[in-house]
Design a protein around this motif. Structure first.
Motif, short mmCIF file in Angstrom:
data_model
loop_
_atom_site.label_atom_id
_atom_site.label_comp_id
_atom_site.label_asym_id
_atom_site.label_seq_id
_atom_site.Cartn_x
_atom_site.Cartn_y
_atom_site.Cartn_z
N GLN A 22 1.11 -1.17 0.06
CA GLN A 22 -0.31 -0.35 -0.35
C GLN A 22 0.82 0.77 -0.37
OE1 GLN A 22 -2.84 -0.09 2.99
NE2 GLN A 22 -3.22 -2.21 2.52
N GLU A 23 1.68 1.42 1.29
CA GLU A 23 3.05 2.27 0.59
C GLU A 23 3.60 2.06 -0.36
OE1 GLU A 23 5.27 1.62 4.59
OE2 GLU A 23 3.33 2.05 5.68
N SER A 24 3.97 1.68 -1.06
CA SER A 24 5.00 1.36 -1.79
C SER A 24 3.96 2.01 -3.17
CB SER A 24 5.21 0.16 -2.48
OG SER A 24 6.01 0.01 -2.14
N TYR A 25 2.71 1.57 -3.72
CA TYR A 25 1.60 2.01 -4.66
C TYR A 25 1.27 3.71 -4.25
CZ TYR A 25 0.72 -2.50 -6.47
OH TYR A 25 0.68 -3.96 -6.98
N VAL A 26 0.88 3.79 -3.25
CA VAL A 26 0.50 5.75 -3.00
C VAL A 26 1.49 6.18 -3.18
CG1 VAL A 26 0.13 7.37 -0.89
CG2 VAL A 26 -1.19 5.07 -1.16
N LEU A 27 2.97 5.78 -2.72
CA LEU A 27 4.01 6.57 -3.61
C LEU A 27 4.87 6.54 -4.65
CD1 LEU A 27 6.88 8.07 -2.69
CD2 LEU A 27 7.92 5.47 -2.80
N GLN A 28 3.96 5.88 -5.48
CA GLN A 28 4.26 5.44 -6.90
C GLN A 28 2.72 6.80 -8.09
OE1 GLN A 28 6.92 4.13 -8.42
NE2 GLN A 28 7.29 4.12 -6.65
N VAL A 29 1.97 5.98 -7.23
CA VAL A 29 0.48 7.41 -7.48
C VAL A 29 1.45 8.83 -7.56
CG1 VAL A 29 -1.74 7.54 -7.91
CG2 VAL A 29 -0.56 4.73 -7.92
N SER A 30 1.75 8.67 -6.24
CA SER A 30 1.93 10.31 -5.96
C SER A 30 3.31 10.66 -7.02
CB SER A 30 2.47 10.42 -4.25
OG SER A 30 3.04 11.22 -4.14
N LEU A 31 4.34 10.17 -7.00
CA LEU A 31 5.17 10.53 -7.96
C LEU A 31 4.87 10.58 -9.73
CD1 LEU A 31 7.80 8.43 -6.85
CD2 LEU A 31 7.88 10.59 -6.54
N PHE A 32 3.97 9.94 -9.79
CA PHE A 32 3.37 9.63 -11.61
C PHE A 32 2.53 10.76 -11.25
CE2 PHE A 32 -0.23 8.93 -13.92
CZ PHE A 32 0.31 8.83 -14.91
N ALA A 33 1.78 11.39 -10.15
CA ALA A 33 0.75 12.78 -10.53
C ALA A 33 1.54 13.56 -10.80
CB ALA A 33 0.41 13.18 -9.08
#
Length: 169
Positions: A22-33
């Protein structure tokens, strides 16, 4: 926290994804945005493709890191945003290289275990090596988990929150 982020986190919790995932996914989507300085809701397949090219060519990330980013974006668009895209075509994952594990020879294993001074530590390491235990599984191991009559070790909630049995040599 935005409503999209909250829904994304809730969707991952509903599907019982591991906290680290979950933490990894949130970070990755945040970096994408942040890369596009827009909400992911406003971005589509072309931006995802451009981001993959950016991660591969400019950031020069490893294949594993790119796969995590792609998995996060697939989850976001498929589950949270409910997009009806052909995800394998629009968001392809890079091919993971297959590597063989390093296997120690019997002499190397004995040499390693001979370096361990305390009998208790040697027994622990021998058990871990012979049973193929992961570090997290070895740490969580308790005496009742060892069934010496059946010569098995019960691993509870190992990788992927799965229970399993392994041979006790």
């Amino acid at each position: 926290m935005t409503s999209l982020r909250q829904r994304f986190i809730e969707d991952m919790q509903i599907r019982n994804l591991a906290v680290n995932t979950q933490e990894s996914y949130v970070l990755q989507v945040s970096l994408f945005a942040r890369h596009f300085q827009k909400s992911p809701e406003l971005l589509g397949p072309e931006q995802i493709r451009a981001y993959q090219v950016y991660l591969t060519n400019e950031k020069k990330l490893s294949t594993g890191s790119i796969v995590i980013a792609i998995s996060a974006l697939r989850f976001l668009y498929r589950v949270t945003l409910k997009k009806d895209w052909s995800f394998r075509d629009l968001i392809p994952a890079p091919k993971m290289p297959k590597r063989l594990p390093v296997i120690l020879s019997p002499e190397e294993v004995l040499q390693f275990l001979d370096c361990v001074r305390k009998r208790k530590h040697r027994a622990i390491l021998s058990t871990c090596y012979a049973a193929g235990l992961r570090i997290s599984e070895a740490i969580a191991l308790t005496p009742p988990a060892i069934d010496s009559k059946r010569m098995v070790i019960r691993i509870e909630q190992g990788k992927g929150k799965k229970d399993r049995y392994t041979m006790l040599s």
